[in-house]
Design an enzyme around this catalytic site. Structure first.
Site, PDB file in Angstrom:
ATOM      1  N   ARG A  58       0.826  -1.217   0.000  1.00  0.00           N
ATOM      2  CA  ARG A  58       0.000   0.000   0.000  1.00  0.00           C
ATOM      3  C   ARG A  58       0.860   1.267   0.000  1.00  0.00           C
ATOM      4  O   ARG A  58       0.403   2.317  -0.406  1.00  0.00           O
ATOM      5  CB  ARG A  58      -0.878   0.025   1.247  1.00  0.00           C
ATOM      6  CG  ARG A  58      -1.881  -1.096   1.246  1.00  0.00           C
ATOM      7  CD  ARG A  58      -2.582  -1.164   2.574  1.00  0.00           C
ATOM      8  NE  ARG A  58      -3.341   0.059   2.797  1.00  0.00           N
ATOM      9  CZ  ARG A  58      -3.974   0.342   3.935  1.00  0.00           C
ATOM     10  NH1 ARG A  58      -3.931  -0.489   4.933  1.00  0.00           N
ATOM     11  NH2 ARG A  58      -4.664   1.454   4.064  1.00  0.00           N
ATOM     12  N   HIS A  81       7.015 -23.046   5.900  1.00  0.00           N
ATOM     13  CA  HIS A  81       8.455 -23.016   5.621  1.00  0.00           C
ATOM     14  C   HIS A  81       9.212 -24.180   6.269  1.00  0.00           C
ATOM     15  O   HIS A  81      10.305 -24.520   5.845  1.00  0.00           O
ATOM     16  CB  HIS A  81       9.079 -21.659   5.973  1.00  0.00           C
ATOM     17  CG  HIS A  81       9.353 -21.455   7.425  1.00  0.00           C
ATOM     18  ND1 HIS A  81       8.388 -21.055   8.309  1.00  0.00           N
ATOM     19  CD2 HIS A  81      10.484 -21.597   8.170  1.00  0.00           C
ATOM     20  CE1 HIS A  81       8.919 -20.958   9.518  1.00  0.00           C
ATOM     21  NE2 HIS A  81      10.190 -21.280   9.460  1.00  0.00           N
ATOM     22  N   LYS A  92      12.799 -27.015   5.090  1.00  0.00           N
ATOM     23  CA  LYS A  92      14.036 -27.192   5.859  1.00  0.00           C
ATOM     24  C   LYS A  92      14.714 -28.495   5.466  1.00  0.00           C
ATOM     25  O   LYS A  92      14.052 -29.530   5.355  1.00  0.00           O
ATOM     26  CB  LYS A  92      13.745 -27.203   7.368  1.00  0.00           C
ATOM     27  CG  LYS A  92      13.349 -25.829   7.905  1.00  0.00           C
ATOM     28  CD  LYS A  92      13.128 -25.892   9.401  1.00  0.00           C
ATOM     29  CE  LYS A  92      12.520 -24.598   9.895  1.00  0.00           C
ATOM     30  NZ  LYS A  92      13.432 -23.732  10.608  1.00  0.00           N
ATOM     31  N   ASP A 105      -0.203 -20.584  15.528  1.00  0.00           N
ATOM     32  CA  ASP A 105       1.039 -20.137  14.896  1.00  0.00           C
ATOM     33  C   ASP A 105       1.993 -21.297  14.620  1.00  0.00           C
ATOM     34  O   ASP A 105       2.698 -21.305  13.613  1.00  0.00           O
ATOM     35  CB  ASP A 105       1.715 -19.114  15.824  1.00  0.00           C
ATOM     36  CG  ASP A 105       2.922 -18.443  15.180  1.00  0.00           C
ATOM     37  OD1 ASP A 105       2.834 -18.088  13.991  1.00  0.00           O
ATOM     38  OD2 ASP A 105       3.956 -18.273  15.860  1.00  0.00           O
ATOM     39  N   HIS A 133       3.271 -26.120  11.477  1.00  0.00           N
ATOM     40  CA  HIS A 133       4.614 -26.728  11.518  1.00  0.00           C
ATOM     41  C   HIS A 133       4.633 -28.063  12.271  1.00  0.00           C
ATOM     42  O   HIS A 133       5.170 -29.059  11.786  1.00  0.00           O
ATOM     43  CB  HIS A 133       5.614 -25.793  12.209  1.00  0.00           C
ATOM     44  CG  HIS A 133       5.701 -24.425  11.591  1.00  0.00           C
ATOM     45  ND1 HIS A 133       5.595 -24.204  10.239  1.00  0.00           N
ATOM     46  CD2 HIS A 133       5.902 -23.200  12.141  1.00  0.00           C
ATOM     47  CE1 HIS A 133       5.732 -22.905   9.995  1.00  0.00           C
ATOM     48  NE2 HIS A 133       5.905 -22.276  11.125  1.00  0.00           N
ATOM     49  N   LYS A 157       7.444 -20.003  23.155  1.00  0.00           N
ATOM     50  CA  LYS A 157       8.335 -18.856  22.969  1.00  0.00           C
ATOM     51  C   LYS A 157       8.937 -18.508  24.324  1.00  0.00           C
ATOM     52  O   LYS A 157       8.362 -18.832  25.360  1.00  0.00           O
ATOM     53  CB  LYS A 157       7.550 -17.663  22.438  1.00  0.00           C
ATOM     54  CG  LYS A 157       7.076 -17.887  21.003  1.00  0.00           C
ATOM     55  CD  LYS A 157       7.121 -16.606  20.215  1.00  0.00           C
ATOM     56  CE  LYS A 157       6.638 -16.798  18.805  1.00  0.00           C
ATOM     57  NZ  LYS A 157       7.694 -17.123  17.854  1.00  0.00           N
TER      58      LYS A 157
END
Ligand code: BG6
Length: 469
Positions: free
Chosen positions: A47, A173, A177, A230, A235, A331
């Protein structure tokens, strides 16, 4: 030498964090290593009202720092191929300008959405309006795809109106790997593993993905997402499916995706009792070294978002019936690592177990503990480790985004998710989300920089097992 495939690479969300940290550095590395056609064009859009010159300066500033051992001359060549176009996703006219930039000669048009999933549908509609939906076009969708099963299905159904499944590349992703791809090779090419890979021989499986990092500058995204969406929905369930799926006869994209889907569909839904006792959610609290999650930028002070999840998964099929799979991610943990541990049964001496550890990151390693006889007259035993690195130190390790972008350019879907895989994963996750939304299980806390809440240890100890840190 393999001939390089030409392309037009349209990147939506080009001023965003992912684009600057991962996508441009990956495109550059591929270029530097002669893997990207020099005729390939990169059309960056977002944008922001910038011209191409200003945008390139931004890339120079924000992307180059993420490139290890760059080459200035190559970088300058690479950046020549980038142009910039401001686009409002809701403005069909802006898409017309985009379409005019694409040559009628282009036969390989990649549209990469590095934007929030709520804009995918609108953007696809507008692309289709200007004719950018024919078979020359491939759409790349970043994770997470939706916030639950319904929103994921909505996106998939809407996209299917304009693009065939073969044109859609859903990125995870982790599948790019080296260490994750090696899982398939380890299992498929080593009969010693194949013959032990079932409930008769395996006692339990543990999959851990820990990060020392907190939420950094992504507080707003993360607070609305949480660790379950997440990391686990994508994953970790992908790692689980590669560990537990049946190895197909052919290792082509179609067969591998089919095998993963079958496995994901056989995850045993958690019942009410299990939803309360077999899954732990927790959030990091203040510690001597780190601030609490709720004190991070752009995070709600009353946030109940989980930054840690541990759960016990069961697979309802003949191969894995009654073998517990323990998954955990968090985390602000004490260490950053990802690993899979397969513990084997010992019918005779139950307390002695072999653990096959497949270390996925930070290093790609394999180890197995073995009991041997202690040298000497007495019949005593000792433990030794068989341990080796799987990476060749003399070969450059391609980063996941580089590999996956090259796969899209070349049209290889093996390392991308089929829509049904994501929907099957969401079907497993949805009841957990509902249970938590109804506040039916508590949010626990763990000090930032620790090994997680004590409840996560109890979860596995109930079965007489232990996490391996
Ligand atoms: C991303 C998550 O998909 O994966 C991040 O959104 C997480 O929250 C990251 O930090 C972890 O990736 P890696 O490759 O560093 O293990």
């Amino acid at each position: 030498m393999q001939s390089l495939v030409d392309f037009d690479f349209i990147l939506f969300g080009a001023t965003g964090d992912l684009a600057m940290r991962k996508i441009f550095p990956s495109l550059y590395k591929a270029y530097e290593n002669g893997l990207l056609s020099p005729k390939g064009r990169i059309i960056a859009t977002s944008r922001s009202k910038l011209d191409s010159h200003e945008f390139k300066k931004a890339v120079e500033l924000k992307s180059k720092i993420h490139i290890k051992k760059g080459n200035q001359k190559k970088w300058e060549e690479f950046i020549q191929n980038i142009s910039y176009l401001p686009i409002e996703l809701t403005q069909a006219d802006d898409f017309k300008m985009l379409q005019e930039k694409i040559s009628t000669q282009s036969s390989n048009i990649i549209v990469y959405f590095s934007i929030s999933p709520e804009f995918f549908i609108q953007a696809c509609r507008n692309l289709a309006l200007v004719g950018l939906s024919d078979e020359r076009v491939k759409i790349v969708l970043e994770k997470p795809l939706g916030m639950d099963l319904k929103s994921c299905q909505d996106i998939n159904n809407e996209i299917a109106k304009y693009y065939k499944e073969e044109q859609v590349y859903r990125i995870d992703h982790y599948l790019g790997k080296e260490s994750i791809q090696n899982l398939l090779v380890l299992r498929a090419f080593n009969p010693v593993f194949a013959s032990l890979w079932d409930r008769k021989h395996v006692k339990s499986v543990e999959i851990s993905v820990f990060e020392t990092l907190g939420v950094e500058s992504r507080g707003e995204f993360y607070d609305a997402t949480g660790a379950l969406r997440d990391m686990v929905q994508n994953h970790i369930l992908q790692i689980l499916s590669l560990v537990a799926m049946d190895i197909p006869q052919n290792l082509d994209a179609h067969s591998i995706r089919k095998a993963k889907l079958k496995l994901l569909k056989s995850l045993k839904p958690l019942n009410d009792e299990e939803l309360s006792h077999r899954i732990i959610r927790a959030q990091y609290s203040k510690s001597a070294d780190f601030k609490a999650y709720i004190d991070e930028d752009y995070v709600n002070k009353q946030s109940q978002t989980e930054t840690f999840v541990a759960l016990r998964v069961q697979i309802a099929n003949e191969k894995w019936d009654n073998v517990p799979f323990y998954l955990r991610t968090g985390k602000r943990m004490a260490e950053s690592f990802a690993q899979i541990i397969i513990s084997f049964k010992n019918e005779h001496l139950k307390e002695y177990t072999n653990h096959l550890t497949i270390r996925l990151q930070p290093d790609n390693q394999l180890s197995l503990n073995l009991r041997i006889k202690k040298t000497g007259r007495a019949m005593q035993t000792d433990e030794r480790m068989l341990h080796f690195n799987l990476d060749n130190p003399f070969i450059r390790i391609m980063q996941p985004y580089e590999r996956l972008i090259l796969d899209v350019i070349e049209g290889n879907q093996t390392c991308f998710n089929h829509k049904e895989e994501l929907e099957a994963a969401w079907s497993y996750i949805d009841p957990i989300l509902h249970h938590w939304q109804a506040n039916k299980s508590p949010l626990f806390y763990y000090p930032a920089g620790s090994w997680g809440p004590s409840e996560a240890f109890k979860l596995i100890q109930k079965d007489g097992n232990e996490w391996h840190n």
